[in-house]
Design a protein around this motif. Structure first.
Motif, PDB file in Angstrom:
ATOM      1  N   GLY A   1       0.060  15.336 -13.509  1.00  0.00           N
ATOM      2  CA  GLY A   1       1.105  16.024 -14.256  1.00  0.00           C
ATOM      3  C   GLY A   1       2.119  16.715 -13.372  1.00  0.00           C
ATOM      4  N   THR A   2       1.975  16.584 -12.037  1.00  0.00           N
ATOM      5  CA  THR A   2       2.986  17.183 -11.164  1.00  0.00           C
ATOM      6  C   THR A   2       3.799  16.065 -10.526  1.00  0.00           C
ATOM      7  OG1 THR A   2       1.460  17.189  -9.314  1.00  0.00           O
ATOM      8  CG2 THR A   2       1.566  19.193 -10.618  1.00  0.00           C
ATOM      9  N   ARG A   3       4.923  16.467  -9.931  1.00  0.00           N
ATOM     10  CA  ARG A   3       5.760  15.468  -9.253  1.00  0.00           C
ATOM     11  C   ARG A   3       5.317  15.374  -7.799  1.00  0.00           C
ATOM     12  NH1 ARG A   3      11.192  14.034 -11.986  1.00  0.00           N
ATOM     13  NH2 ARG A   3      10.947  15.075 -13.976  1.00  0.00           N
ATOM     14  N   VAL A   4       5.055  14.161  -7.378  1.00  0.00           N
ATOM     15  CA  VAL A   4       4.541  13.969  -6.018  1.00  0.00           C
ATOM     16  C   VAL A   4       5.495  13.072  -5.222  1.00  0.00           C
ATOM     17  CG1 VAL A   4       2.120  14.232  -6.664  1.00  0.00           C
ATOM     18  CG2 VAL A   4       3.196  11.979  -6.792  1.00  0.00           C
ATOM     19  N   GLN A   5       5.304  13.144  -3.910  1.00  0.00           N
ATOM     20  CA  GLN A   5       6.071  12.241  -3.056  1.00  0.00           C
ATOM     21  C   GLN A   5       5.255  10.980  -2.826  1.00  0.00           C
ATOM     22  OE1 GLN A   5       6.549  15.312  -0.015  1.00  0.00           O
ATOM     23  NE2 GLN A   5       8.638  14.553   0.168  1.00  0.00           N
ATOM     24  N   ILE A   6       5.933   9.901  -2.549  1.00  0.00           N
ATOM     25  CA  ILE A   6       5.216   8.656  -2.264  1.00  0.00           C
ATOM     26  C   ILE A   6       5.764   8.060  -0.978  1.00  0.00           C
ATOM     27  CG2 ILE A   6       4.779   6.301  -3.081  1.00  0.00           C
ATOM     28  CD1 ILE A   6       4.797   7.377  -5.882  1.00  0.00           C
ATOM     29  N   LYS A   7       4.834   7.709  -0.101  1.00  0.00           N
ATOM     30  CA  LYS A   7       5.266   7.094   1.161  1.00  0.00           C
ATOM     31  C   LYS A   7       4.714   5.698   1.239  1.00  0.00           C
ATOM     32  CE  LYS A   7       5.729  11.330   3.712  1.00  0.00           C
ATOM     33  NZ  LYS A   7       5.040  12.292   4.565  1.00  0.00           N
ATOM     34  N   LYS A   8       5.490   4.837   1.866  1.00  0.00           N
ATOM     35  CA  LYS A   8       5.038   3.445   2.012  1.00  0.00           C
ATOM     36  C   LYS A   8       4.032   3.327   3.128  1.00  0.00           C
ATOM     37  CE  LYS A   8       7.362  -0.531   2.406  1.00  0.00           C
ATOM     38  NZ  LYS A   8       8.486  -1.446   2.467  1.00  0.00           N
TER      39      LYS A   8
ATOM     40  N   MET B   1       0.860  -1.182   0.000  1.00  0.00           N
ATOM     41  CA  MET B   1       0.000   0.000   0.000  1.00  0.00           C
ATOM     42  C   MET B   1       0.901   1.238   0.000  1.00  0.00           C
ATOM     43  SD  MET B   1      -3.040  -1.201  -0.055  1.00  0.00           S
ATOM     44  CE  MET B   1      -4.208   0.056   0.437  1.00  0.00           C
ATOM     45  N   LEU B   2       0.615   2.157  -0.915  1.00  0.00           N
ATOM     46  CA  LEU B   2       1.430   3.368  -0.987  1.00  0.00           C
ATOM     47  C   LEU B   2       0.551   4.585  -0.762  1.00  0.00           C
ATOM     48  CD1 LEU B   2       3.662   2.746  -4.120  1.00  0.00           C
ATOM     49  CD2 LEU B   2       4.194   2.323  -1.724  1.00  0.00           C
ATOM     50  N   GLN B   3       1.154   5.609  -0.228  1.00  0.00           N
ATOM     51  CA  GLN B   3       0.415   6.851  -0.040  1.00  0.00           C
ATOM     52  C   GLN B   3       1.071   7.946  -0.862  1.00  0.00           C
ATOM     53  OE1 GLN B   3      -0.315   8.113   4.019  1.00  0.00           O
ATOM     54  NE2 GLN B   3      -2.283   8.735   3.215  1.00  0.00           N
ATOM     55  N   ILE B   4       0.225   8.668  -1.608  1.00  0.00           N
ATOM     56  CA  ILE B   4       0.742   9.732  -2.469  1.00  0.00           C
ATOM     57  C   ILE B   4       0.552  11.066  -1.758  1.00  0.00           C
ATOM     58  CG2 ILE B   4       0.385  10.924  -4.663  1.00  0.00           C
ATOM     59  CD1 ILE B   4      -0.380   8.100  -5.750  1.00  0.00           C
ATOM     60  N   VAL B   5       1.608  11.852  -1.727  1.00  0.00           N
ATOM     61  CA  VAL B   5       1.575  13.128  -1.004  1.00  0.00           C
ATOM     62  C   VAL B   5       1.994  14.226  -1.972  1.00  0.00           C
ATOM     63  CG1 VAL B   5       2.441  14.405   0.970  1.00  0.00           C
ATOM     64  CG2 VAL B   5       2.293  11.913   1.074  1.00  0.00           C
ATOM     65  N   ASP B   6       1.164  15.265  -2.044  1.00  0.00           N
ATOM     66  CA  ASP B   6       1.518  16.365  -2.938  1.00  0.00           C
ATOM     67  C   ASP B   6       1.396  17.667  -2.176  1.00  0.00           C
ATOM     68  OD1 ASP B   6       1.957  18.015  -5.138  1.00  0.00           O
ATOM     69  OD2 ASP B   6      -0.199  18.134  -5.503  1.00  0.00           O
ATOM     70  N   ALA B   7       2.505  18.358  -2.016  1.00  0.00           N
ATOM     71  CA  ALA B   7       2.540  19.648  -1.337  1.00  0.00           C
ATOM     72  C   ALA B   7       1.704  19.594  -0.049  1.00  0.00           C
ATOM     73  CB  ALA B   7       2.030  20.756  -2.261  1.00  0.00           C
ATOM     74  N   GLY B   8       1.940  18.577   0.716  1.00  0.00           N
ATOM     75  CA  GLY B   8       1.255  18.475   2.002  1.00  0.00           C
ATOM     76  C   GLY B   8      -0.104  17.811   1.928  1.00  0.00           C
ATOM     77  N   ILE B   9      -0.662  17.634   0.684  1.00  0.00           N
ATOM     78  CA  ILE B   9      -1.971  16.974   0.569  1.00  0.00           C
ATOM     79  C   ILE B   9      -1.746  15.464   0.563  1.00  0.00           C
ATOM     80  CG2 ILE B   9      -4.041  16.725  -0.843  1.00  0.00           C
ATOM     81  CD1 ILE B   9      -3.222  19.368  -2.202  1.00  0.00           C
ATOM     82  N   MET B  10      -2.449  14.776   1.442  1.00  0.00           N
ATOM     83  CA  MET B  10      -2.312  13.324   1.479  1.00  0.00           C
ATOM     84  C   MET B  10      -3.480  12.709   0.704  1.00  0.00           C
ATOM     85  SD  MET B  10       0.110  12.562   3.844  1.00  0.00           S
ATOM     86  CE  MET B  10      -0.223  11.362   5.110  1.00  0.00           C
ATOM     87  N   TYR B  11      -3.184  11.860  -0.230  1.00  0.00           N
ATOM     88  CA  TYR B  11      -4.254  11.100  -0.871  1.00  0.00           C
ATOM     89  C   TYR B  11      -4.353   9.750  -0.168  1.00  0.00           C
ATOM     90  CZ  TYR B  11      -3.798  14.544  -4.607  1.00  0.00           C
ATOM     91  OH  TYR B  11      -3.747  15.688  -5.332  1.00  0.00           O
ATOM     92  N   GLY B  12      -5.496   9.083  -0.325  1.00  0.00           N
ATOM     93  CA  GLY B  12      -5.691   7.780   0.311  1.00  0.00           C
ATOM     94  C   GLY B  12      -4.655   6.758  -0.158  1.00  0.00           C
TER      95      GLY B  12
END
Lengths: 165, 900
Positions: B893-900, B852-863
């Motif tokens: 289209g933006t670069r996001v962070q991904i957390k495990k 399961m991965l979590q996508i984070v963009d500029a502080g916004i956490m997606y499920g």
């Protein structure tokens, strides 16, 4: 799962090599014959195995195998009586012969005896109208059939089967 | 040329076969295996006619009319006794095994086999033997299988395998036990499987969703409609009974979808009947939320006069509704309900098509292309019917070109196939990841959007050296560009296809530059850009700022009432931004048809009509404006078109008298004046007061039954039919019985032709335009603002970042679609949300397949999402399923962070 013997596998490779790259499907008919020779009939597992060897989809094998009546899609007996039922044989009494075999073996057309020895199948013209009524048994024609001849053939088969066991 | 049929002389077009010629002349001749889109194989022997050597030949010879080309002065007879007896005998044979179960068969009443049996005159069964029977298969939730009805015409496998490229339906066995099906029970894999129900001339393959609420064709109320589920705009027929939408049928349009629909389009209709529909207006601040229309008006009047009102438009609402909202809030307060990133791309596409530098291509023209280049768009999943058109171009065009050299007519299907063998037309697919359409591609290359764009510019540069400056392309890239460029150069009718789903303007610019660079001399280059929604183009052409701008303005100025039109903002915008917007608004009024995250935010909720309970106009990605018509009469509920609600609100706001006449025609006329880019839009369909001999066009066939009984539980007197003041169509069976203008054909029917095959009676010629021209209006014909356009905007190569991943959407042919995902059958075929990344990316994250991965963009956490390893996704990119019922707006289209 059942697989080809080494010898047959070599034969399969030789057949496939006859065709250009990417056209392995062309080898399908002879490879199915080889499979039927070894396994007696073509189960869906066998057809999937052949599909794997030729790198085609199983559905492509089913399509071809179901088209031809000489591929057995159900288990068949050791001895298959393929009795001709086309016009000339019919005129010469093939219907009586078929009826007699049915009674004698206690099976219907398309069925196999409980002991797994005999299968009765009716076929169209085998090109031996001069010797009607006739049937094919294995690789040989049995001609000018009469009830007595049928009795003898069945007896012969039973003897051979017993001897080979 | 002239031919003689039964001693009458007719003019026919050269190159046609005799069957096509007869049908075009409006003569009845039965057939089964021939299909206008698939050509002739001469298998069923049903279309036999007699052909004579000359006027002295009394004997003649029987020929299959679908297999013979018309020749000058040819004499043929349909009525000849032998020919008639032959045709009757053929159908008698076909019927020996047919179960004659018409009363319980879904096809009954719209069955080609019934029609042809009656046409040949076969009426008595002489065959006394047992009928062969089959075991049927489970083919999934969309298509029902009933093999006993089969008459072995082979159309299903010819369509499914040859035309649509599917490989899981086939024919088995031989003689009178031929079987059409899958290798075993299972869901049909092709997203074009629904067409089997129309291709099959009898009831073997039928629409399983119709079975859930079955109605005979003659009992349906039908109206011309336009598909809502992607930007292509296929023409459909929506069919209703008892206030419920029953099924969707194909509506032939020679320029767009022809004879077929994709499964999303055919089966995505049931959201209209879904539990999730909004049927009641609500005022959320009250204890009793449900409100009458007058209460709503009273309540809203204070909201819209107190503060500033901003309007949020919608790419899936009609032009009329968007424009009515613009009128209500004023042009300066109207915003597109999409992200700035998407709006920017859509503006770019409008600019390109408006420039007139390249031709905006129709689906029909794509089918005839001799080379296709796709850059950046997975059209199989975002615009399935376009993928089907590309398949025809690739598989058929090479063959038909070769056939012309040896004078084989293009309709002679099996000969053409033998001739073509494996030869295919040129197709290059340059996309983010693999797509099912790659299997017919000459070149496929998968890379990050910037790299795809670079290859595009390299191709443009190869085609016209010197036109692209700053070329620092690598050898490998130049080599690819050369290969593709050389193939495109050879083509006479190349098509370049791109799309907005890469969220990268360089990709679209590169595709456009290739098209422009190709457009030289005799070569006619066409261009198409796939967009996200059914009216994305219409909304973009209105030229308003994006939702992001609205959000900024509201944040700065505050105190505003927002009117949100048919738009789940949370599907287009990251939820944090949407929340921010709603928190800044004083009041929120939402008009929509289905409950969603945005309607939860509404203080006032108004039930909006869907395509089935309202009228409107949509503009597809080609720039073709098309009108859809209401099919569900609305007598009791508050549901009405958004434009009608908005016009009522406008009347309130302006304090003018309420209740003046209002039609889509009026709105479009006002729109044409206010927004000149929509010039001609009033001509998209006949006006609401259009009649023929004083009669409207009936939505119901003349055999419609039960209308005196349908509402007898409420009142034994037959009620007055619902009055439709908005269109030339009526909600009755009475009215004009001839062929109506092509844009308002509610169903295809002709005496003796009850099935879909009756479309031949509505065409000018086989596969040609509908009589009077195909419906729809191309809005980019206006060349007054044409100008030279060339972008020359080569981006830097994509660089994989260590801890950031480029976030891109992954659509699904069946599962994606904001509205269609509320259809039960499609939902069961939809994938669960997931992300996919290359194994390289996963290693960098120290994650593995299934984590399961979590996508984070500029502080916004997606499920959290499960991740799938996919070798075809390039390093540094993460693909996330989009458009599914569960999907939410993301910063594509933006670069996001991904957390495990």
């Amino acid at each position: 799962m059942a697989q080809f013997t080494e010898e047959r596998l070599a034969k399969v490779k030789e057949i496939i090599a006859r065709y250009p790259d990417g056209k392995q499907k062309s080898a399908l008919l002879p490879v199915l014959h080889l499979a039927q020779e070894q396994f007696g009939w073509l189960s869906s597992e066998t057809m999937d195995y052949v599909a794997g060897l030729l790198q085609i989809e199983p559905i492509e094998v089913y399509e071809v195998a179901t088209f031809y009546s000489m591929y057995n899609l159900k288990p068949v007996g050791k001895y298959m009586f393929e009795v001709c039922q086309t016009g000339p044989c019919m005129v010469r009494g093939s219907e009586d012969i078929i009826e007699y075999i049915k009674q004698k073996l206690g099976i219907k057309v398309g069925e196999t005896t409980a002991d797994g020895l005999f299968t009765l199948k009716t076929v169209e013209c085998l090109g031996a109208c001069g010797y009607a009524p006739m049937m094919q048994l294995g690789k040989h024609y049995r001609e000018h059939l009469t009830k007595e001849k049928v009795d003898a053939i069945i007896e012969e088969c039973r003897r051979n089967a017993a001897a080979n066991n | 040329m002239f031919i003689h049929i039964d001693n009458k002389t007719y003019t026919v077009k050269a190159g046609k076969n005799l069957l096509e010629a007869c049908l075009t002349l409006d003569l009845d001749l039965p057939y089964f295996c021939w299909h206008p889109a698939m050509g002739s194989v001469g298998a069923c022997r049903q279309c036999a006619v007699k052909v004579y050597k000359d006027e002295n030949d009394m004997k003649g010879r029987l020929v299959m009319s679908c297999m013979e080309t018309v020749t000058e002065g040819l004499r043929l007879s349909i009525e000849d006794k032998t020919a008639k007896a032959f045709r009757e005998q053929v159908i008698e044979w076909l019927m020996t095994n047919h179960p004659h179960d018409c009363p319980v068969c879904d096809e009954g009443g719209a069955c080609h086999l019934q029609d042809m049996t009656v046409m040949t005159g076969h009426d008595y069964r002489r065959y006394n033997y047992k009928k062969r029977t089959y075991t049927n298969q489970y083919l999934g939730p969309l298509i029902n299988h009933e093999m006993n009805r089969c008459i072995q015409c082979y159309r299903c496998v010819r369509y499914y395998r040859d035309y649509a490229g599917g490989d899981d339906l086939n024919v088995f066995a031989a003689h009178n036990h031929v079987y059409f099906g899958r290798e075993k029970d299972g869901v049909l894999q092709s997203p074009f499987s629904g067409n089997l129900s129309e291709v099959c001339p009898t009831g073997v393959f039928t629409d399983k969703t119709l079975k859930e609420h079955y109605t005979r064709k003659w009992d349906l109320t039908m109206a011309p409609s336009v598909c809502n589920h992607c930007s292509v705009g296929c023409n459909t027929i929506a069919a209703e009974r008892y206030g419920q939408l029953r099924c969707m049928l194909n509506r032939y349009n020679g320029d767009v979808n022809g004879y077929f629909l994709c499964d999303r389009g055919r089966f995505g209709y049931e959201f209209v009947n879904s539990e999730n529909r909004i049927k009641q207006a609500l005022i959320r601040s009250r204890t009793n939320e449900a409100a009458t229309e007058s209460e709503i008006m009273e309540h809203v009047q204070s909201l819209i006069s107190m503060s500033k009102v901003v309007g949020i438009g919608s790419p899936r609402a009609s032009l009329e509704s968007n424009f009515a909202l613009m009128q209500l809030v004023g042009k300066e307060n109207f915003y597109q309900g999409i992200s700035e990133d998407e709006a920017h791309l859509n503006r770019l596409v409008v600019e390109m098509l408006r420039s007139g530098c390249v031709h905006s291509v129709s689906l029909k023209e794509i089918e005839q292309a001799d080379a296709v280049l796709i850059i950046g768009e997975d059209i199989w999943n975002t615009a399935p019917m376009m993928a089907l058109a590309v398949r025809q171009a690739v598989v058929k065009t090479a063959a038909s070109q070769a056939s012309q050299e040896i004078k084989i007519p293009v309709w002679l299907d099996s000969a053409i196939k033998e001739l073509a063998q494996e030869e295919k037309g040129f197709l290059a697919t340059l996309t983010i990841a693999t797509s099912p359409i790659d299997d017919i591609a000459t070149h496929s290359w998968h890379a990050a959007p910037d790299d795809l764009a670079r290859l595009g510019f390299a191709i443009a540069s190869y085609l016209q050296p010197g036109k692209i400056v700053n070329t620092d392309f690598s050898e490998a890239l130049l080599d690819k560009a050369k290969k593709i460029g050389d193939a495109l150069k050879k083509a006479k009718n190349p098509v370049v296809i791109t799309g907005t789903s890469c969220y990268n303007d360089n990709v679209i610019k590169a595709a456009f530059d290739v098209a422009v660079a190709l457009n030289t001399g005799e070569r006619k280059t066409s261009f198409s850009c796939v967009m996200t929604e059914c009216n994305s183009m219409g909304l973009a052409m209105m030229g308003s700022p994006s939702f992001s701008v609205a959000n900024e303005n509201i944040k700065t100025n505050g105190h505003a009432t927002a009117v949100i039109l048919e738009n789940d903002v949370y599907k287009h915008i990251p939820s944090a931004n949407a929340d921010e917007f709603f928190n800044s608004c004083d009041h929120v009024i939402v008009l929509d048809a289905l409950h969603n995250a945005t309607t939860e935010k509404a203080q006032v909720l108004l039930p909006a009509a869907t395509f089935a309970d309202g009228d409107g106009t949509l503009v597809n990605n080609e720039g073709r404006a098309q009108r859809f018509f209401q099919v569900i009469p609305n007598t009791t509920s508050q549901v009405q078109e958004s434009w009608r609600w908005l016009k009522k609100l406008q009347t309130l706001k302006l304090h003018t008298l309420n209740g003046h006449a209002l039609h889509p025609d009026d709105l479009l006329r006002e729109m044409e004046t206010a927004l000149p880019q929509f010039e001609g839009i009033t001509n998209v369909s006949p006006k609401h007061d259009f009649t023929i001999h004083g009669e409207k066009i009936p939505r119901e066939p003349h055999r419609y039954s039960g209308r005196t009984a349908i509402l007898a539980n409420k009142n034994v007197s037959e009620p007055k039919p619902f009055n439709d003041g908005d269109s030339p169509l009526s909600f009755t069976m009475e009215g004009y019985k001839g062929t109506p203008p092509s844009g308002v054909v509610p169903f295809f029917w002709s005496p003796g032709w009850n099935s879909v095959q009756s479309v031949n009676k509505y065409q000018e010629e086989t596969n040609g335009a509908l009589r009077g021209g195909n419906p729809g209006l191309q809005l980019f014909k206006n060349k007054s603002d044409a100008r030279d356009l060339f972008f020359n905007d080569v981006p830097e190569s994509f660089v994989v970042a260590k801890d950031r991943w480029l976030l891109l959407p992954k659509y699904d042919a069946l599962g994606s679609g904001e509205l269609s995902s509320y259809t039960a059958a499609l939902k069961t075929l939809s994938p669960q949300p997931f992300a996919s990344m290359s194994t390289g990316s996963l290693q960098a994250l120290n994650a593995k397949d299934g984590d399961m991965l979590q996508i984070v963009d500029a502080g916004i956490m997606y499920g959290s999402l499960p991740v799938k390893a996919d070798e075809n996704v390039c390093d540094g990119v993460v693909l996330v399923t989009a458009g599914l019922r569960e999907s939410m707006g993301m910063s594509w289209g933006t670069r996001v962070q991904i957390k495990k």
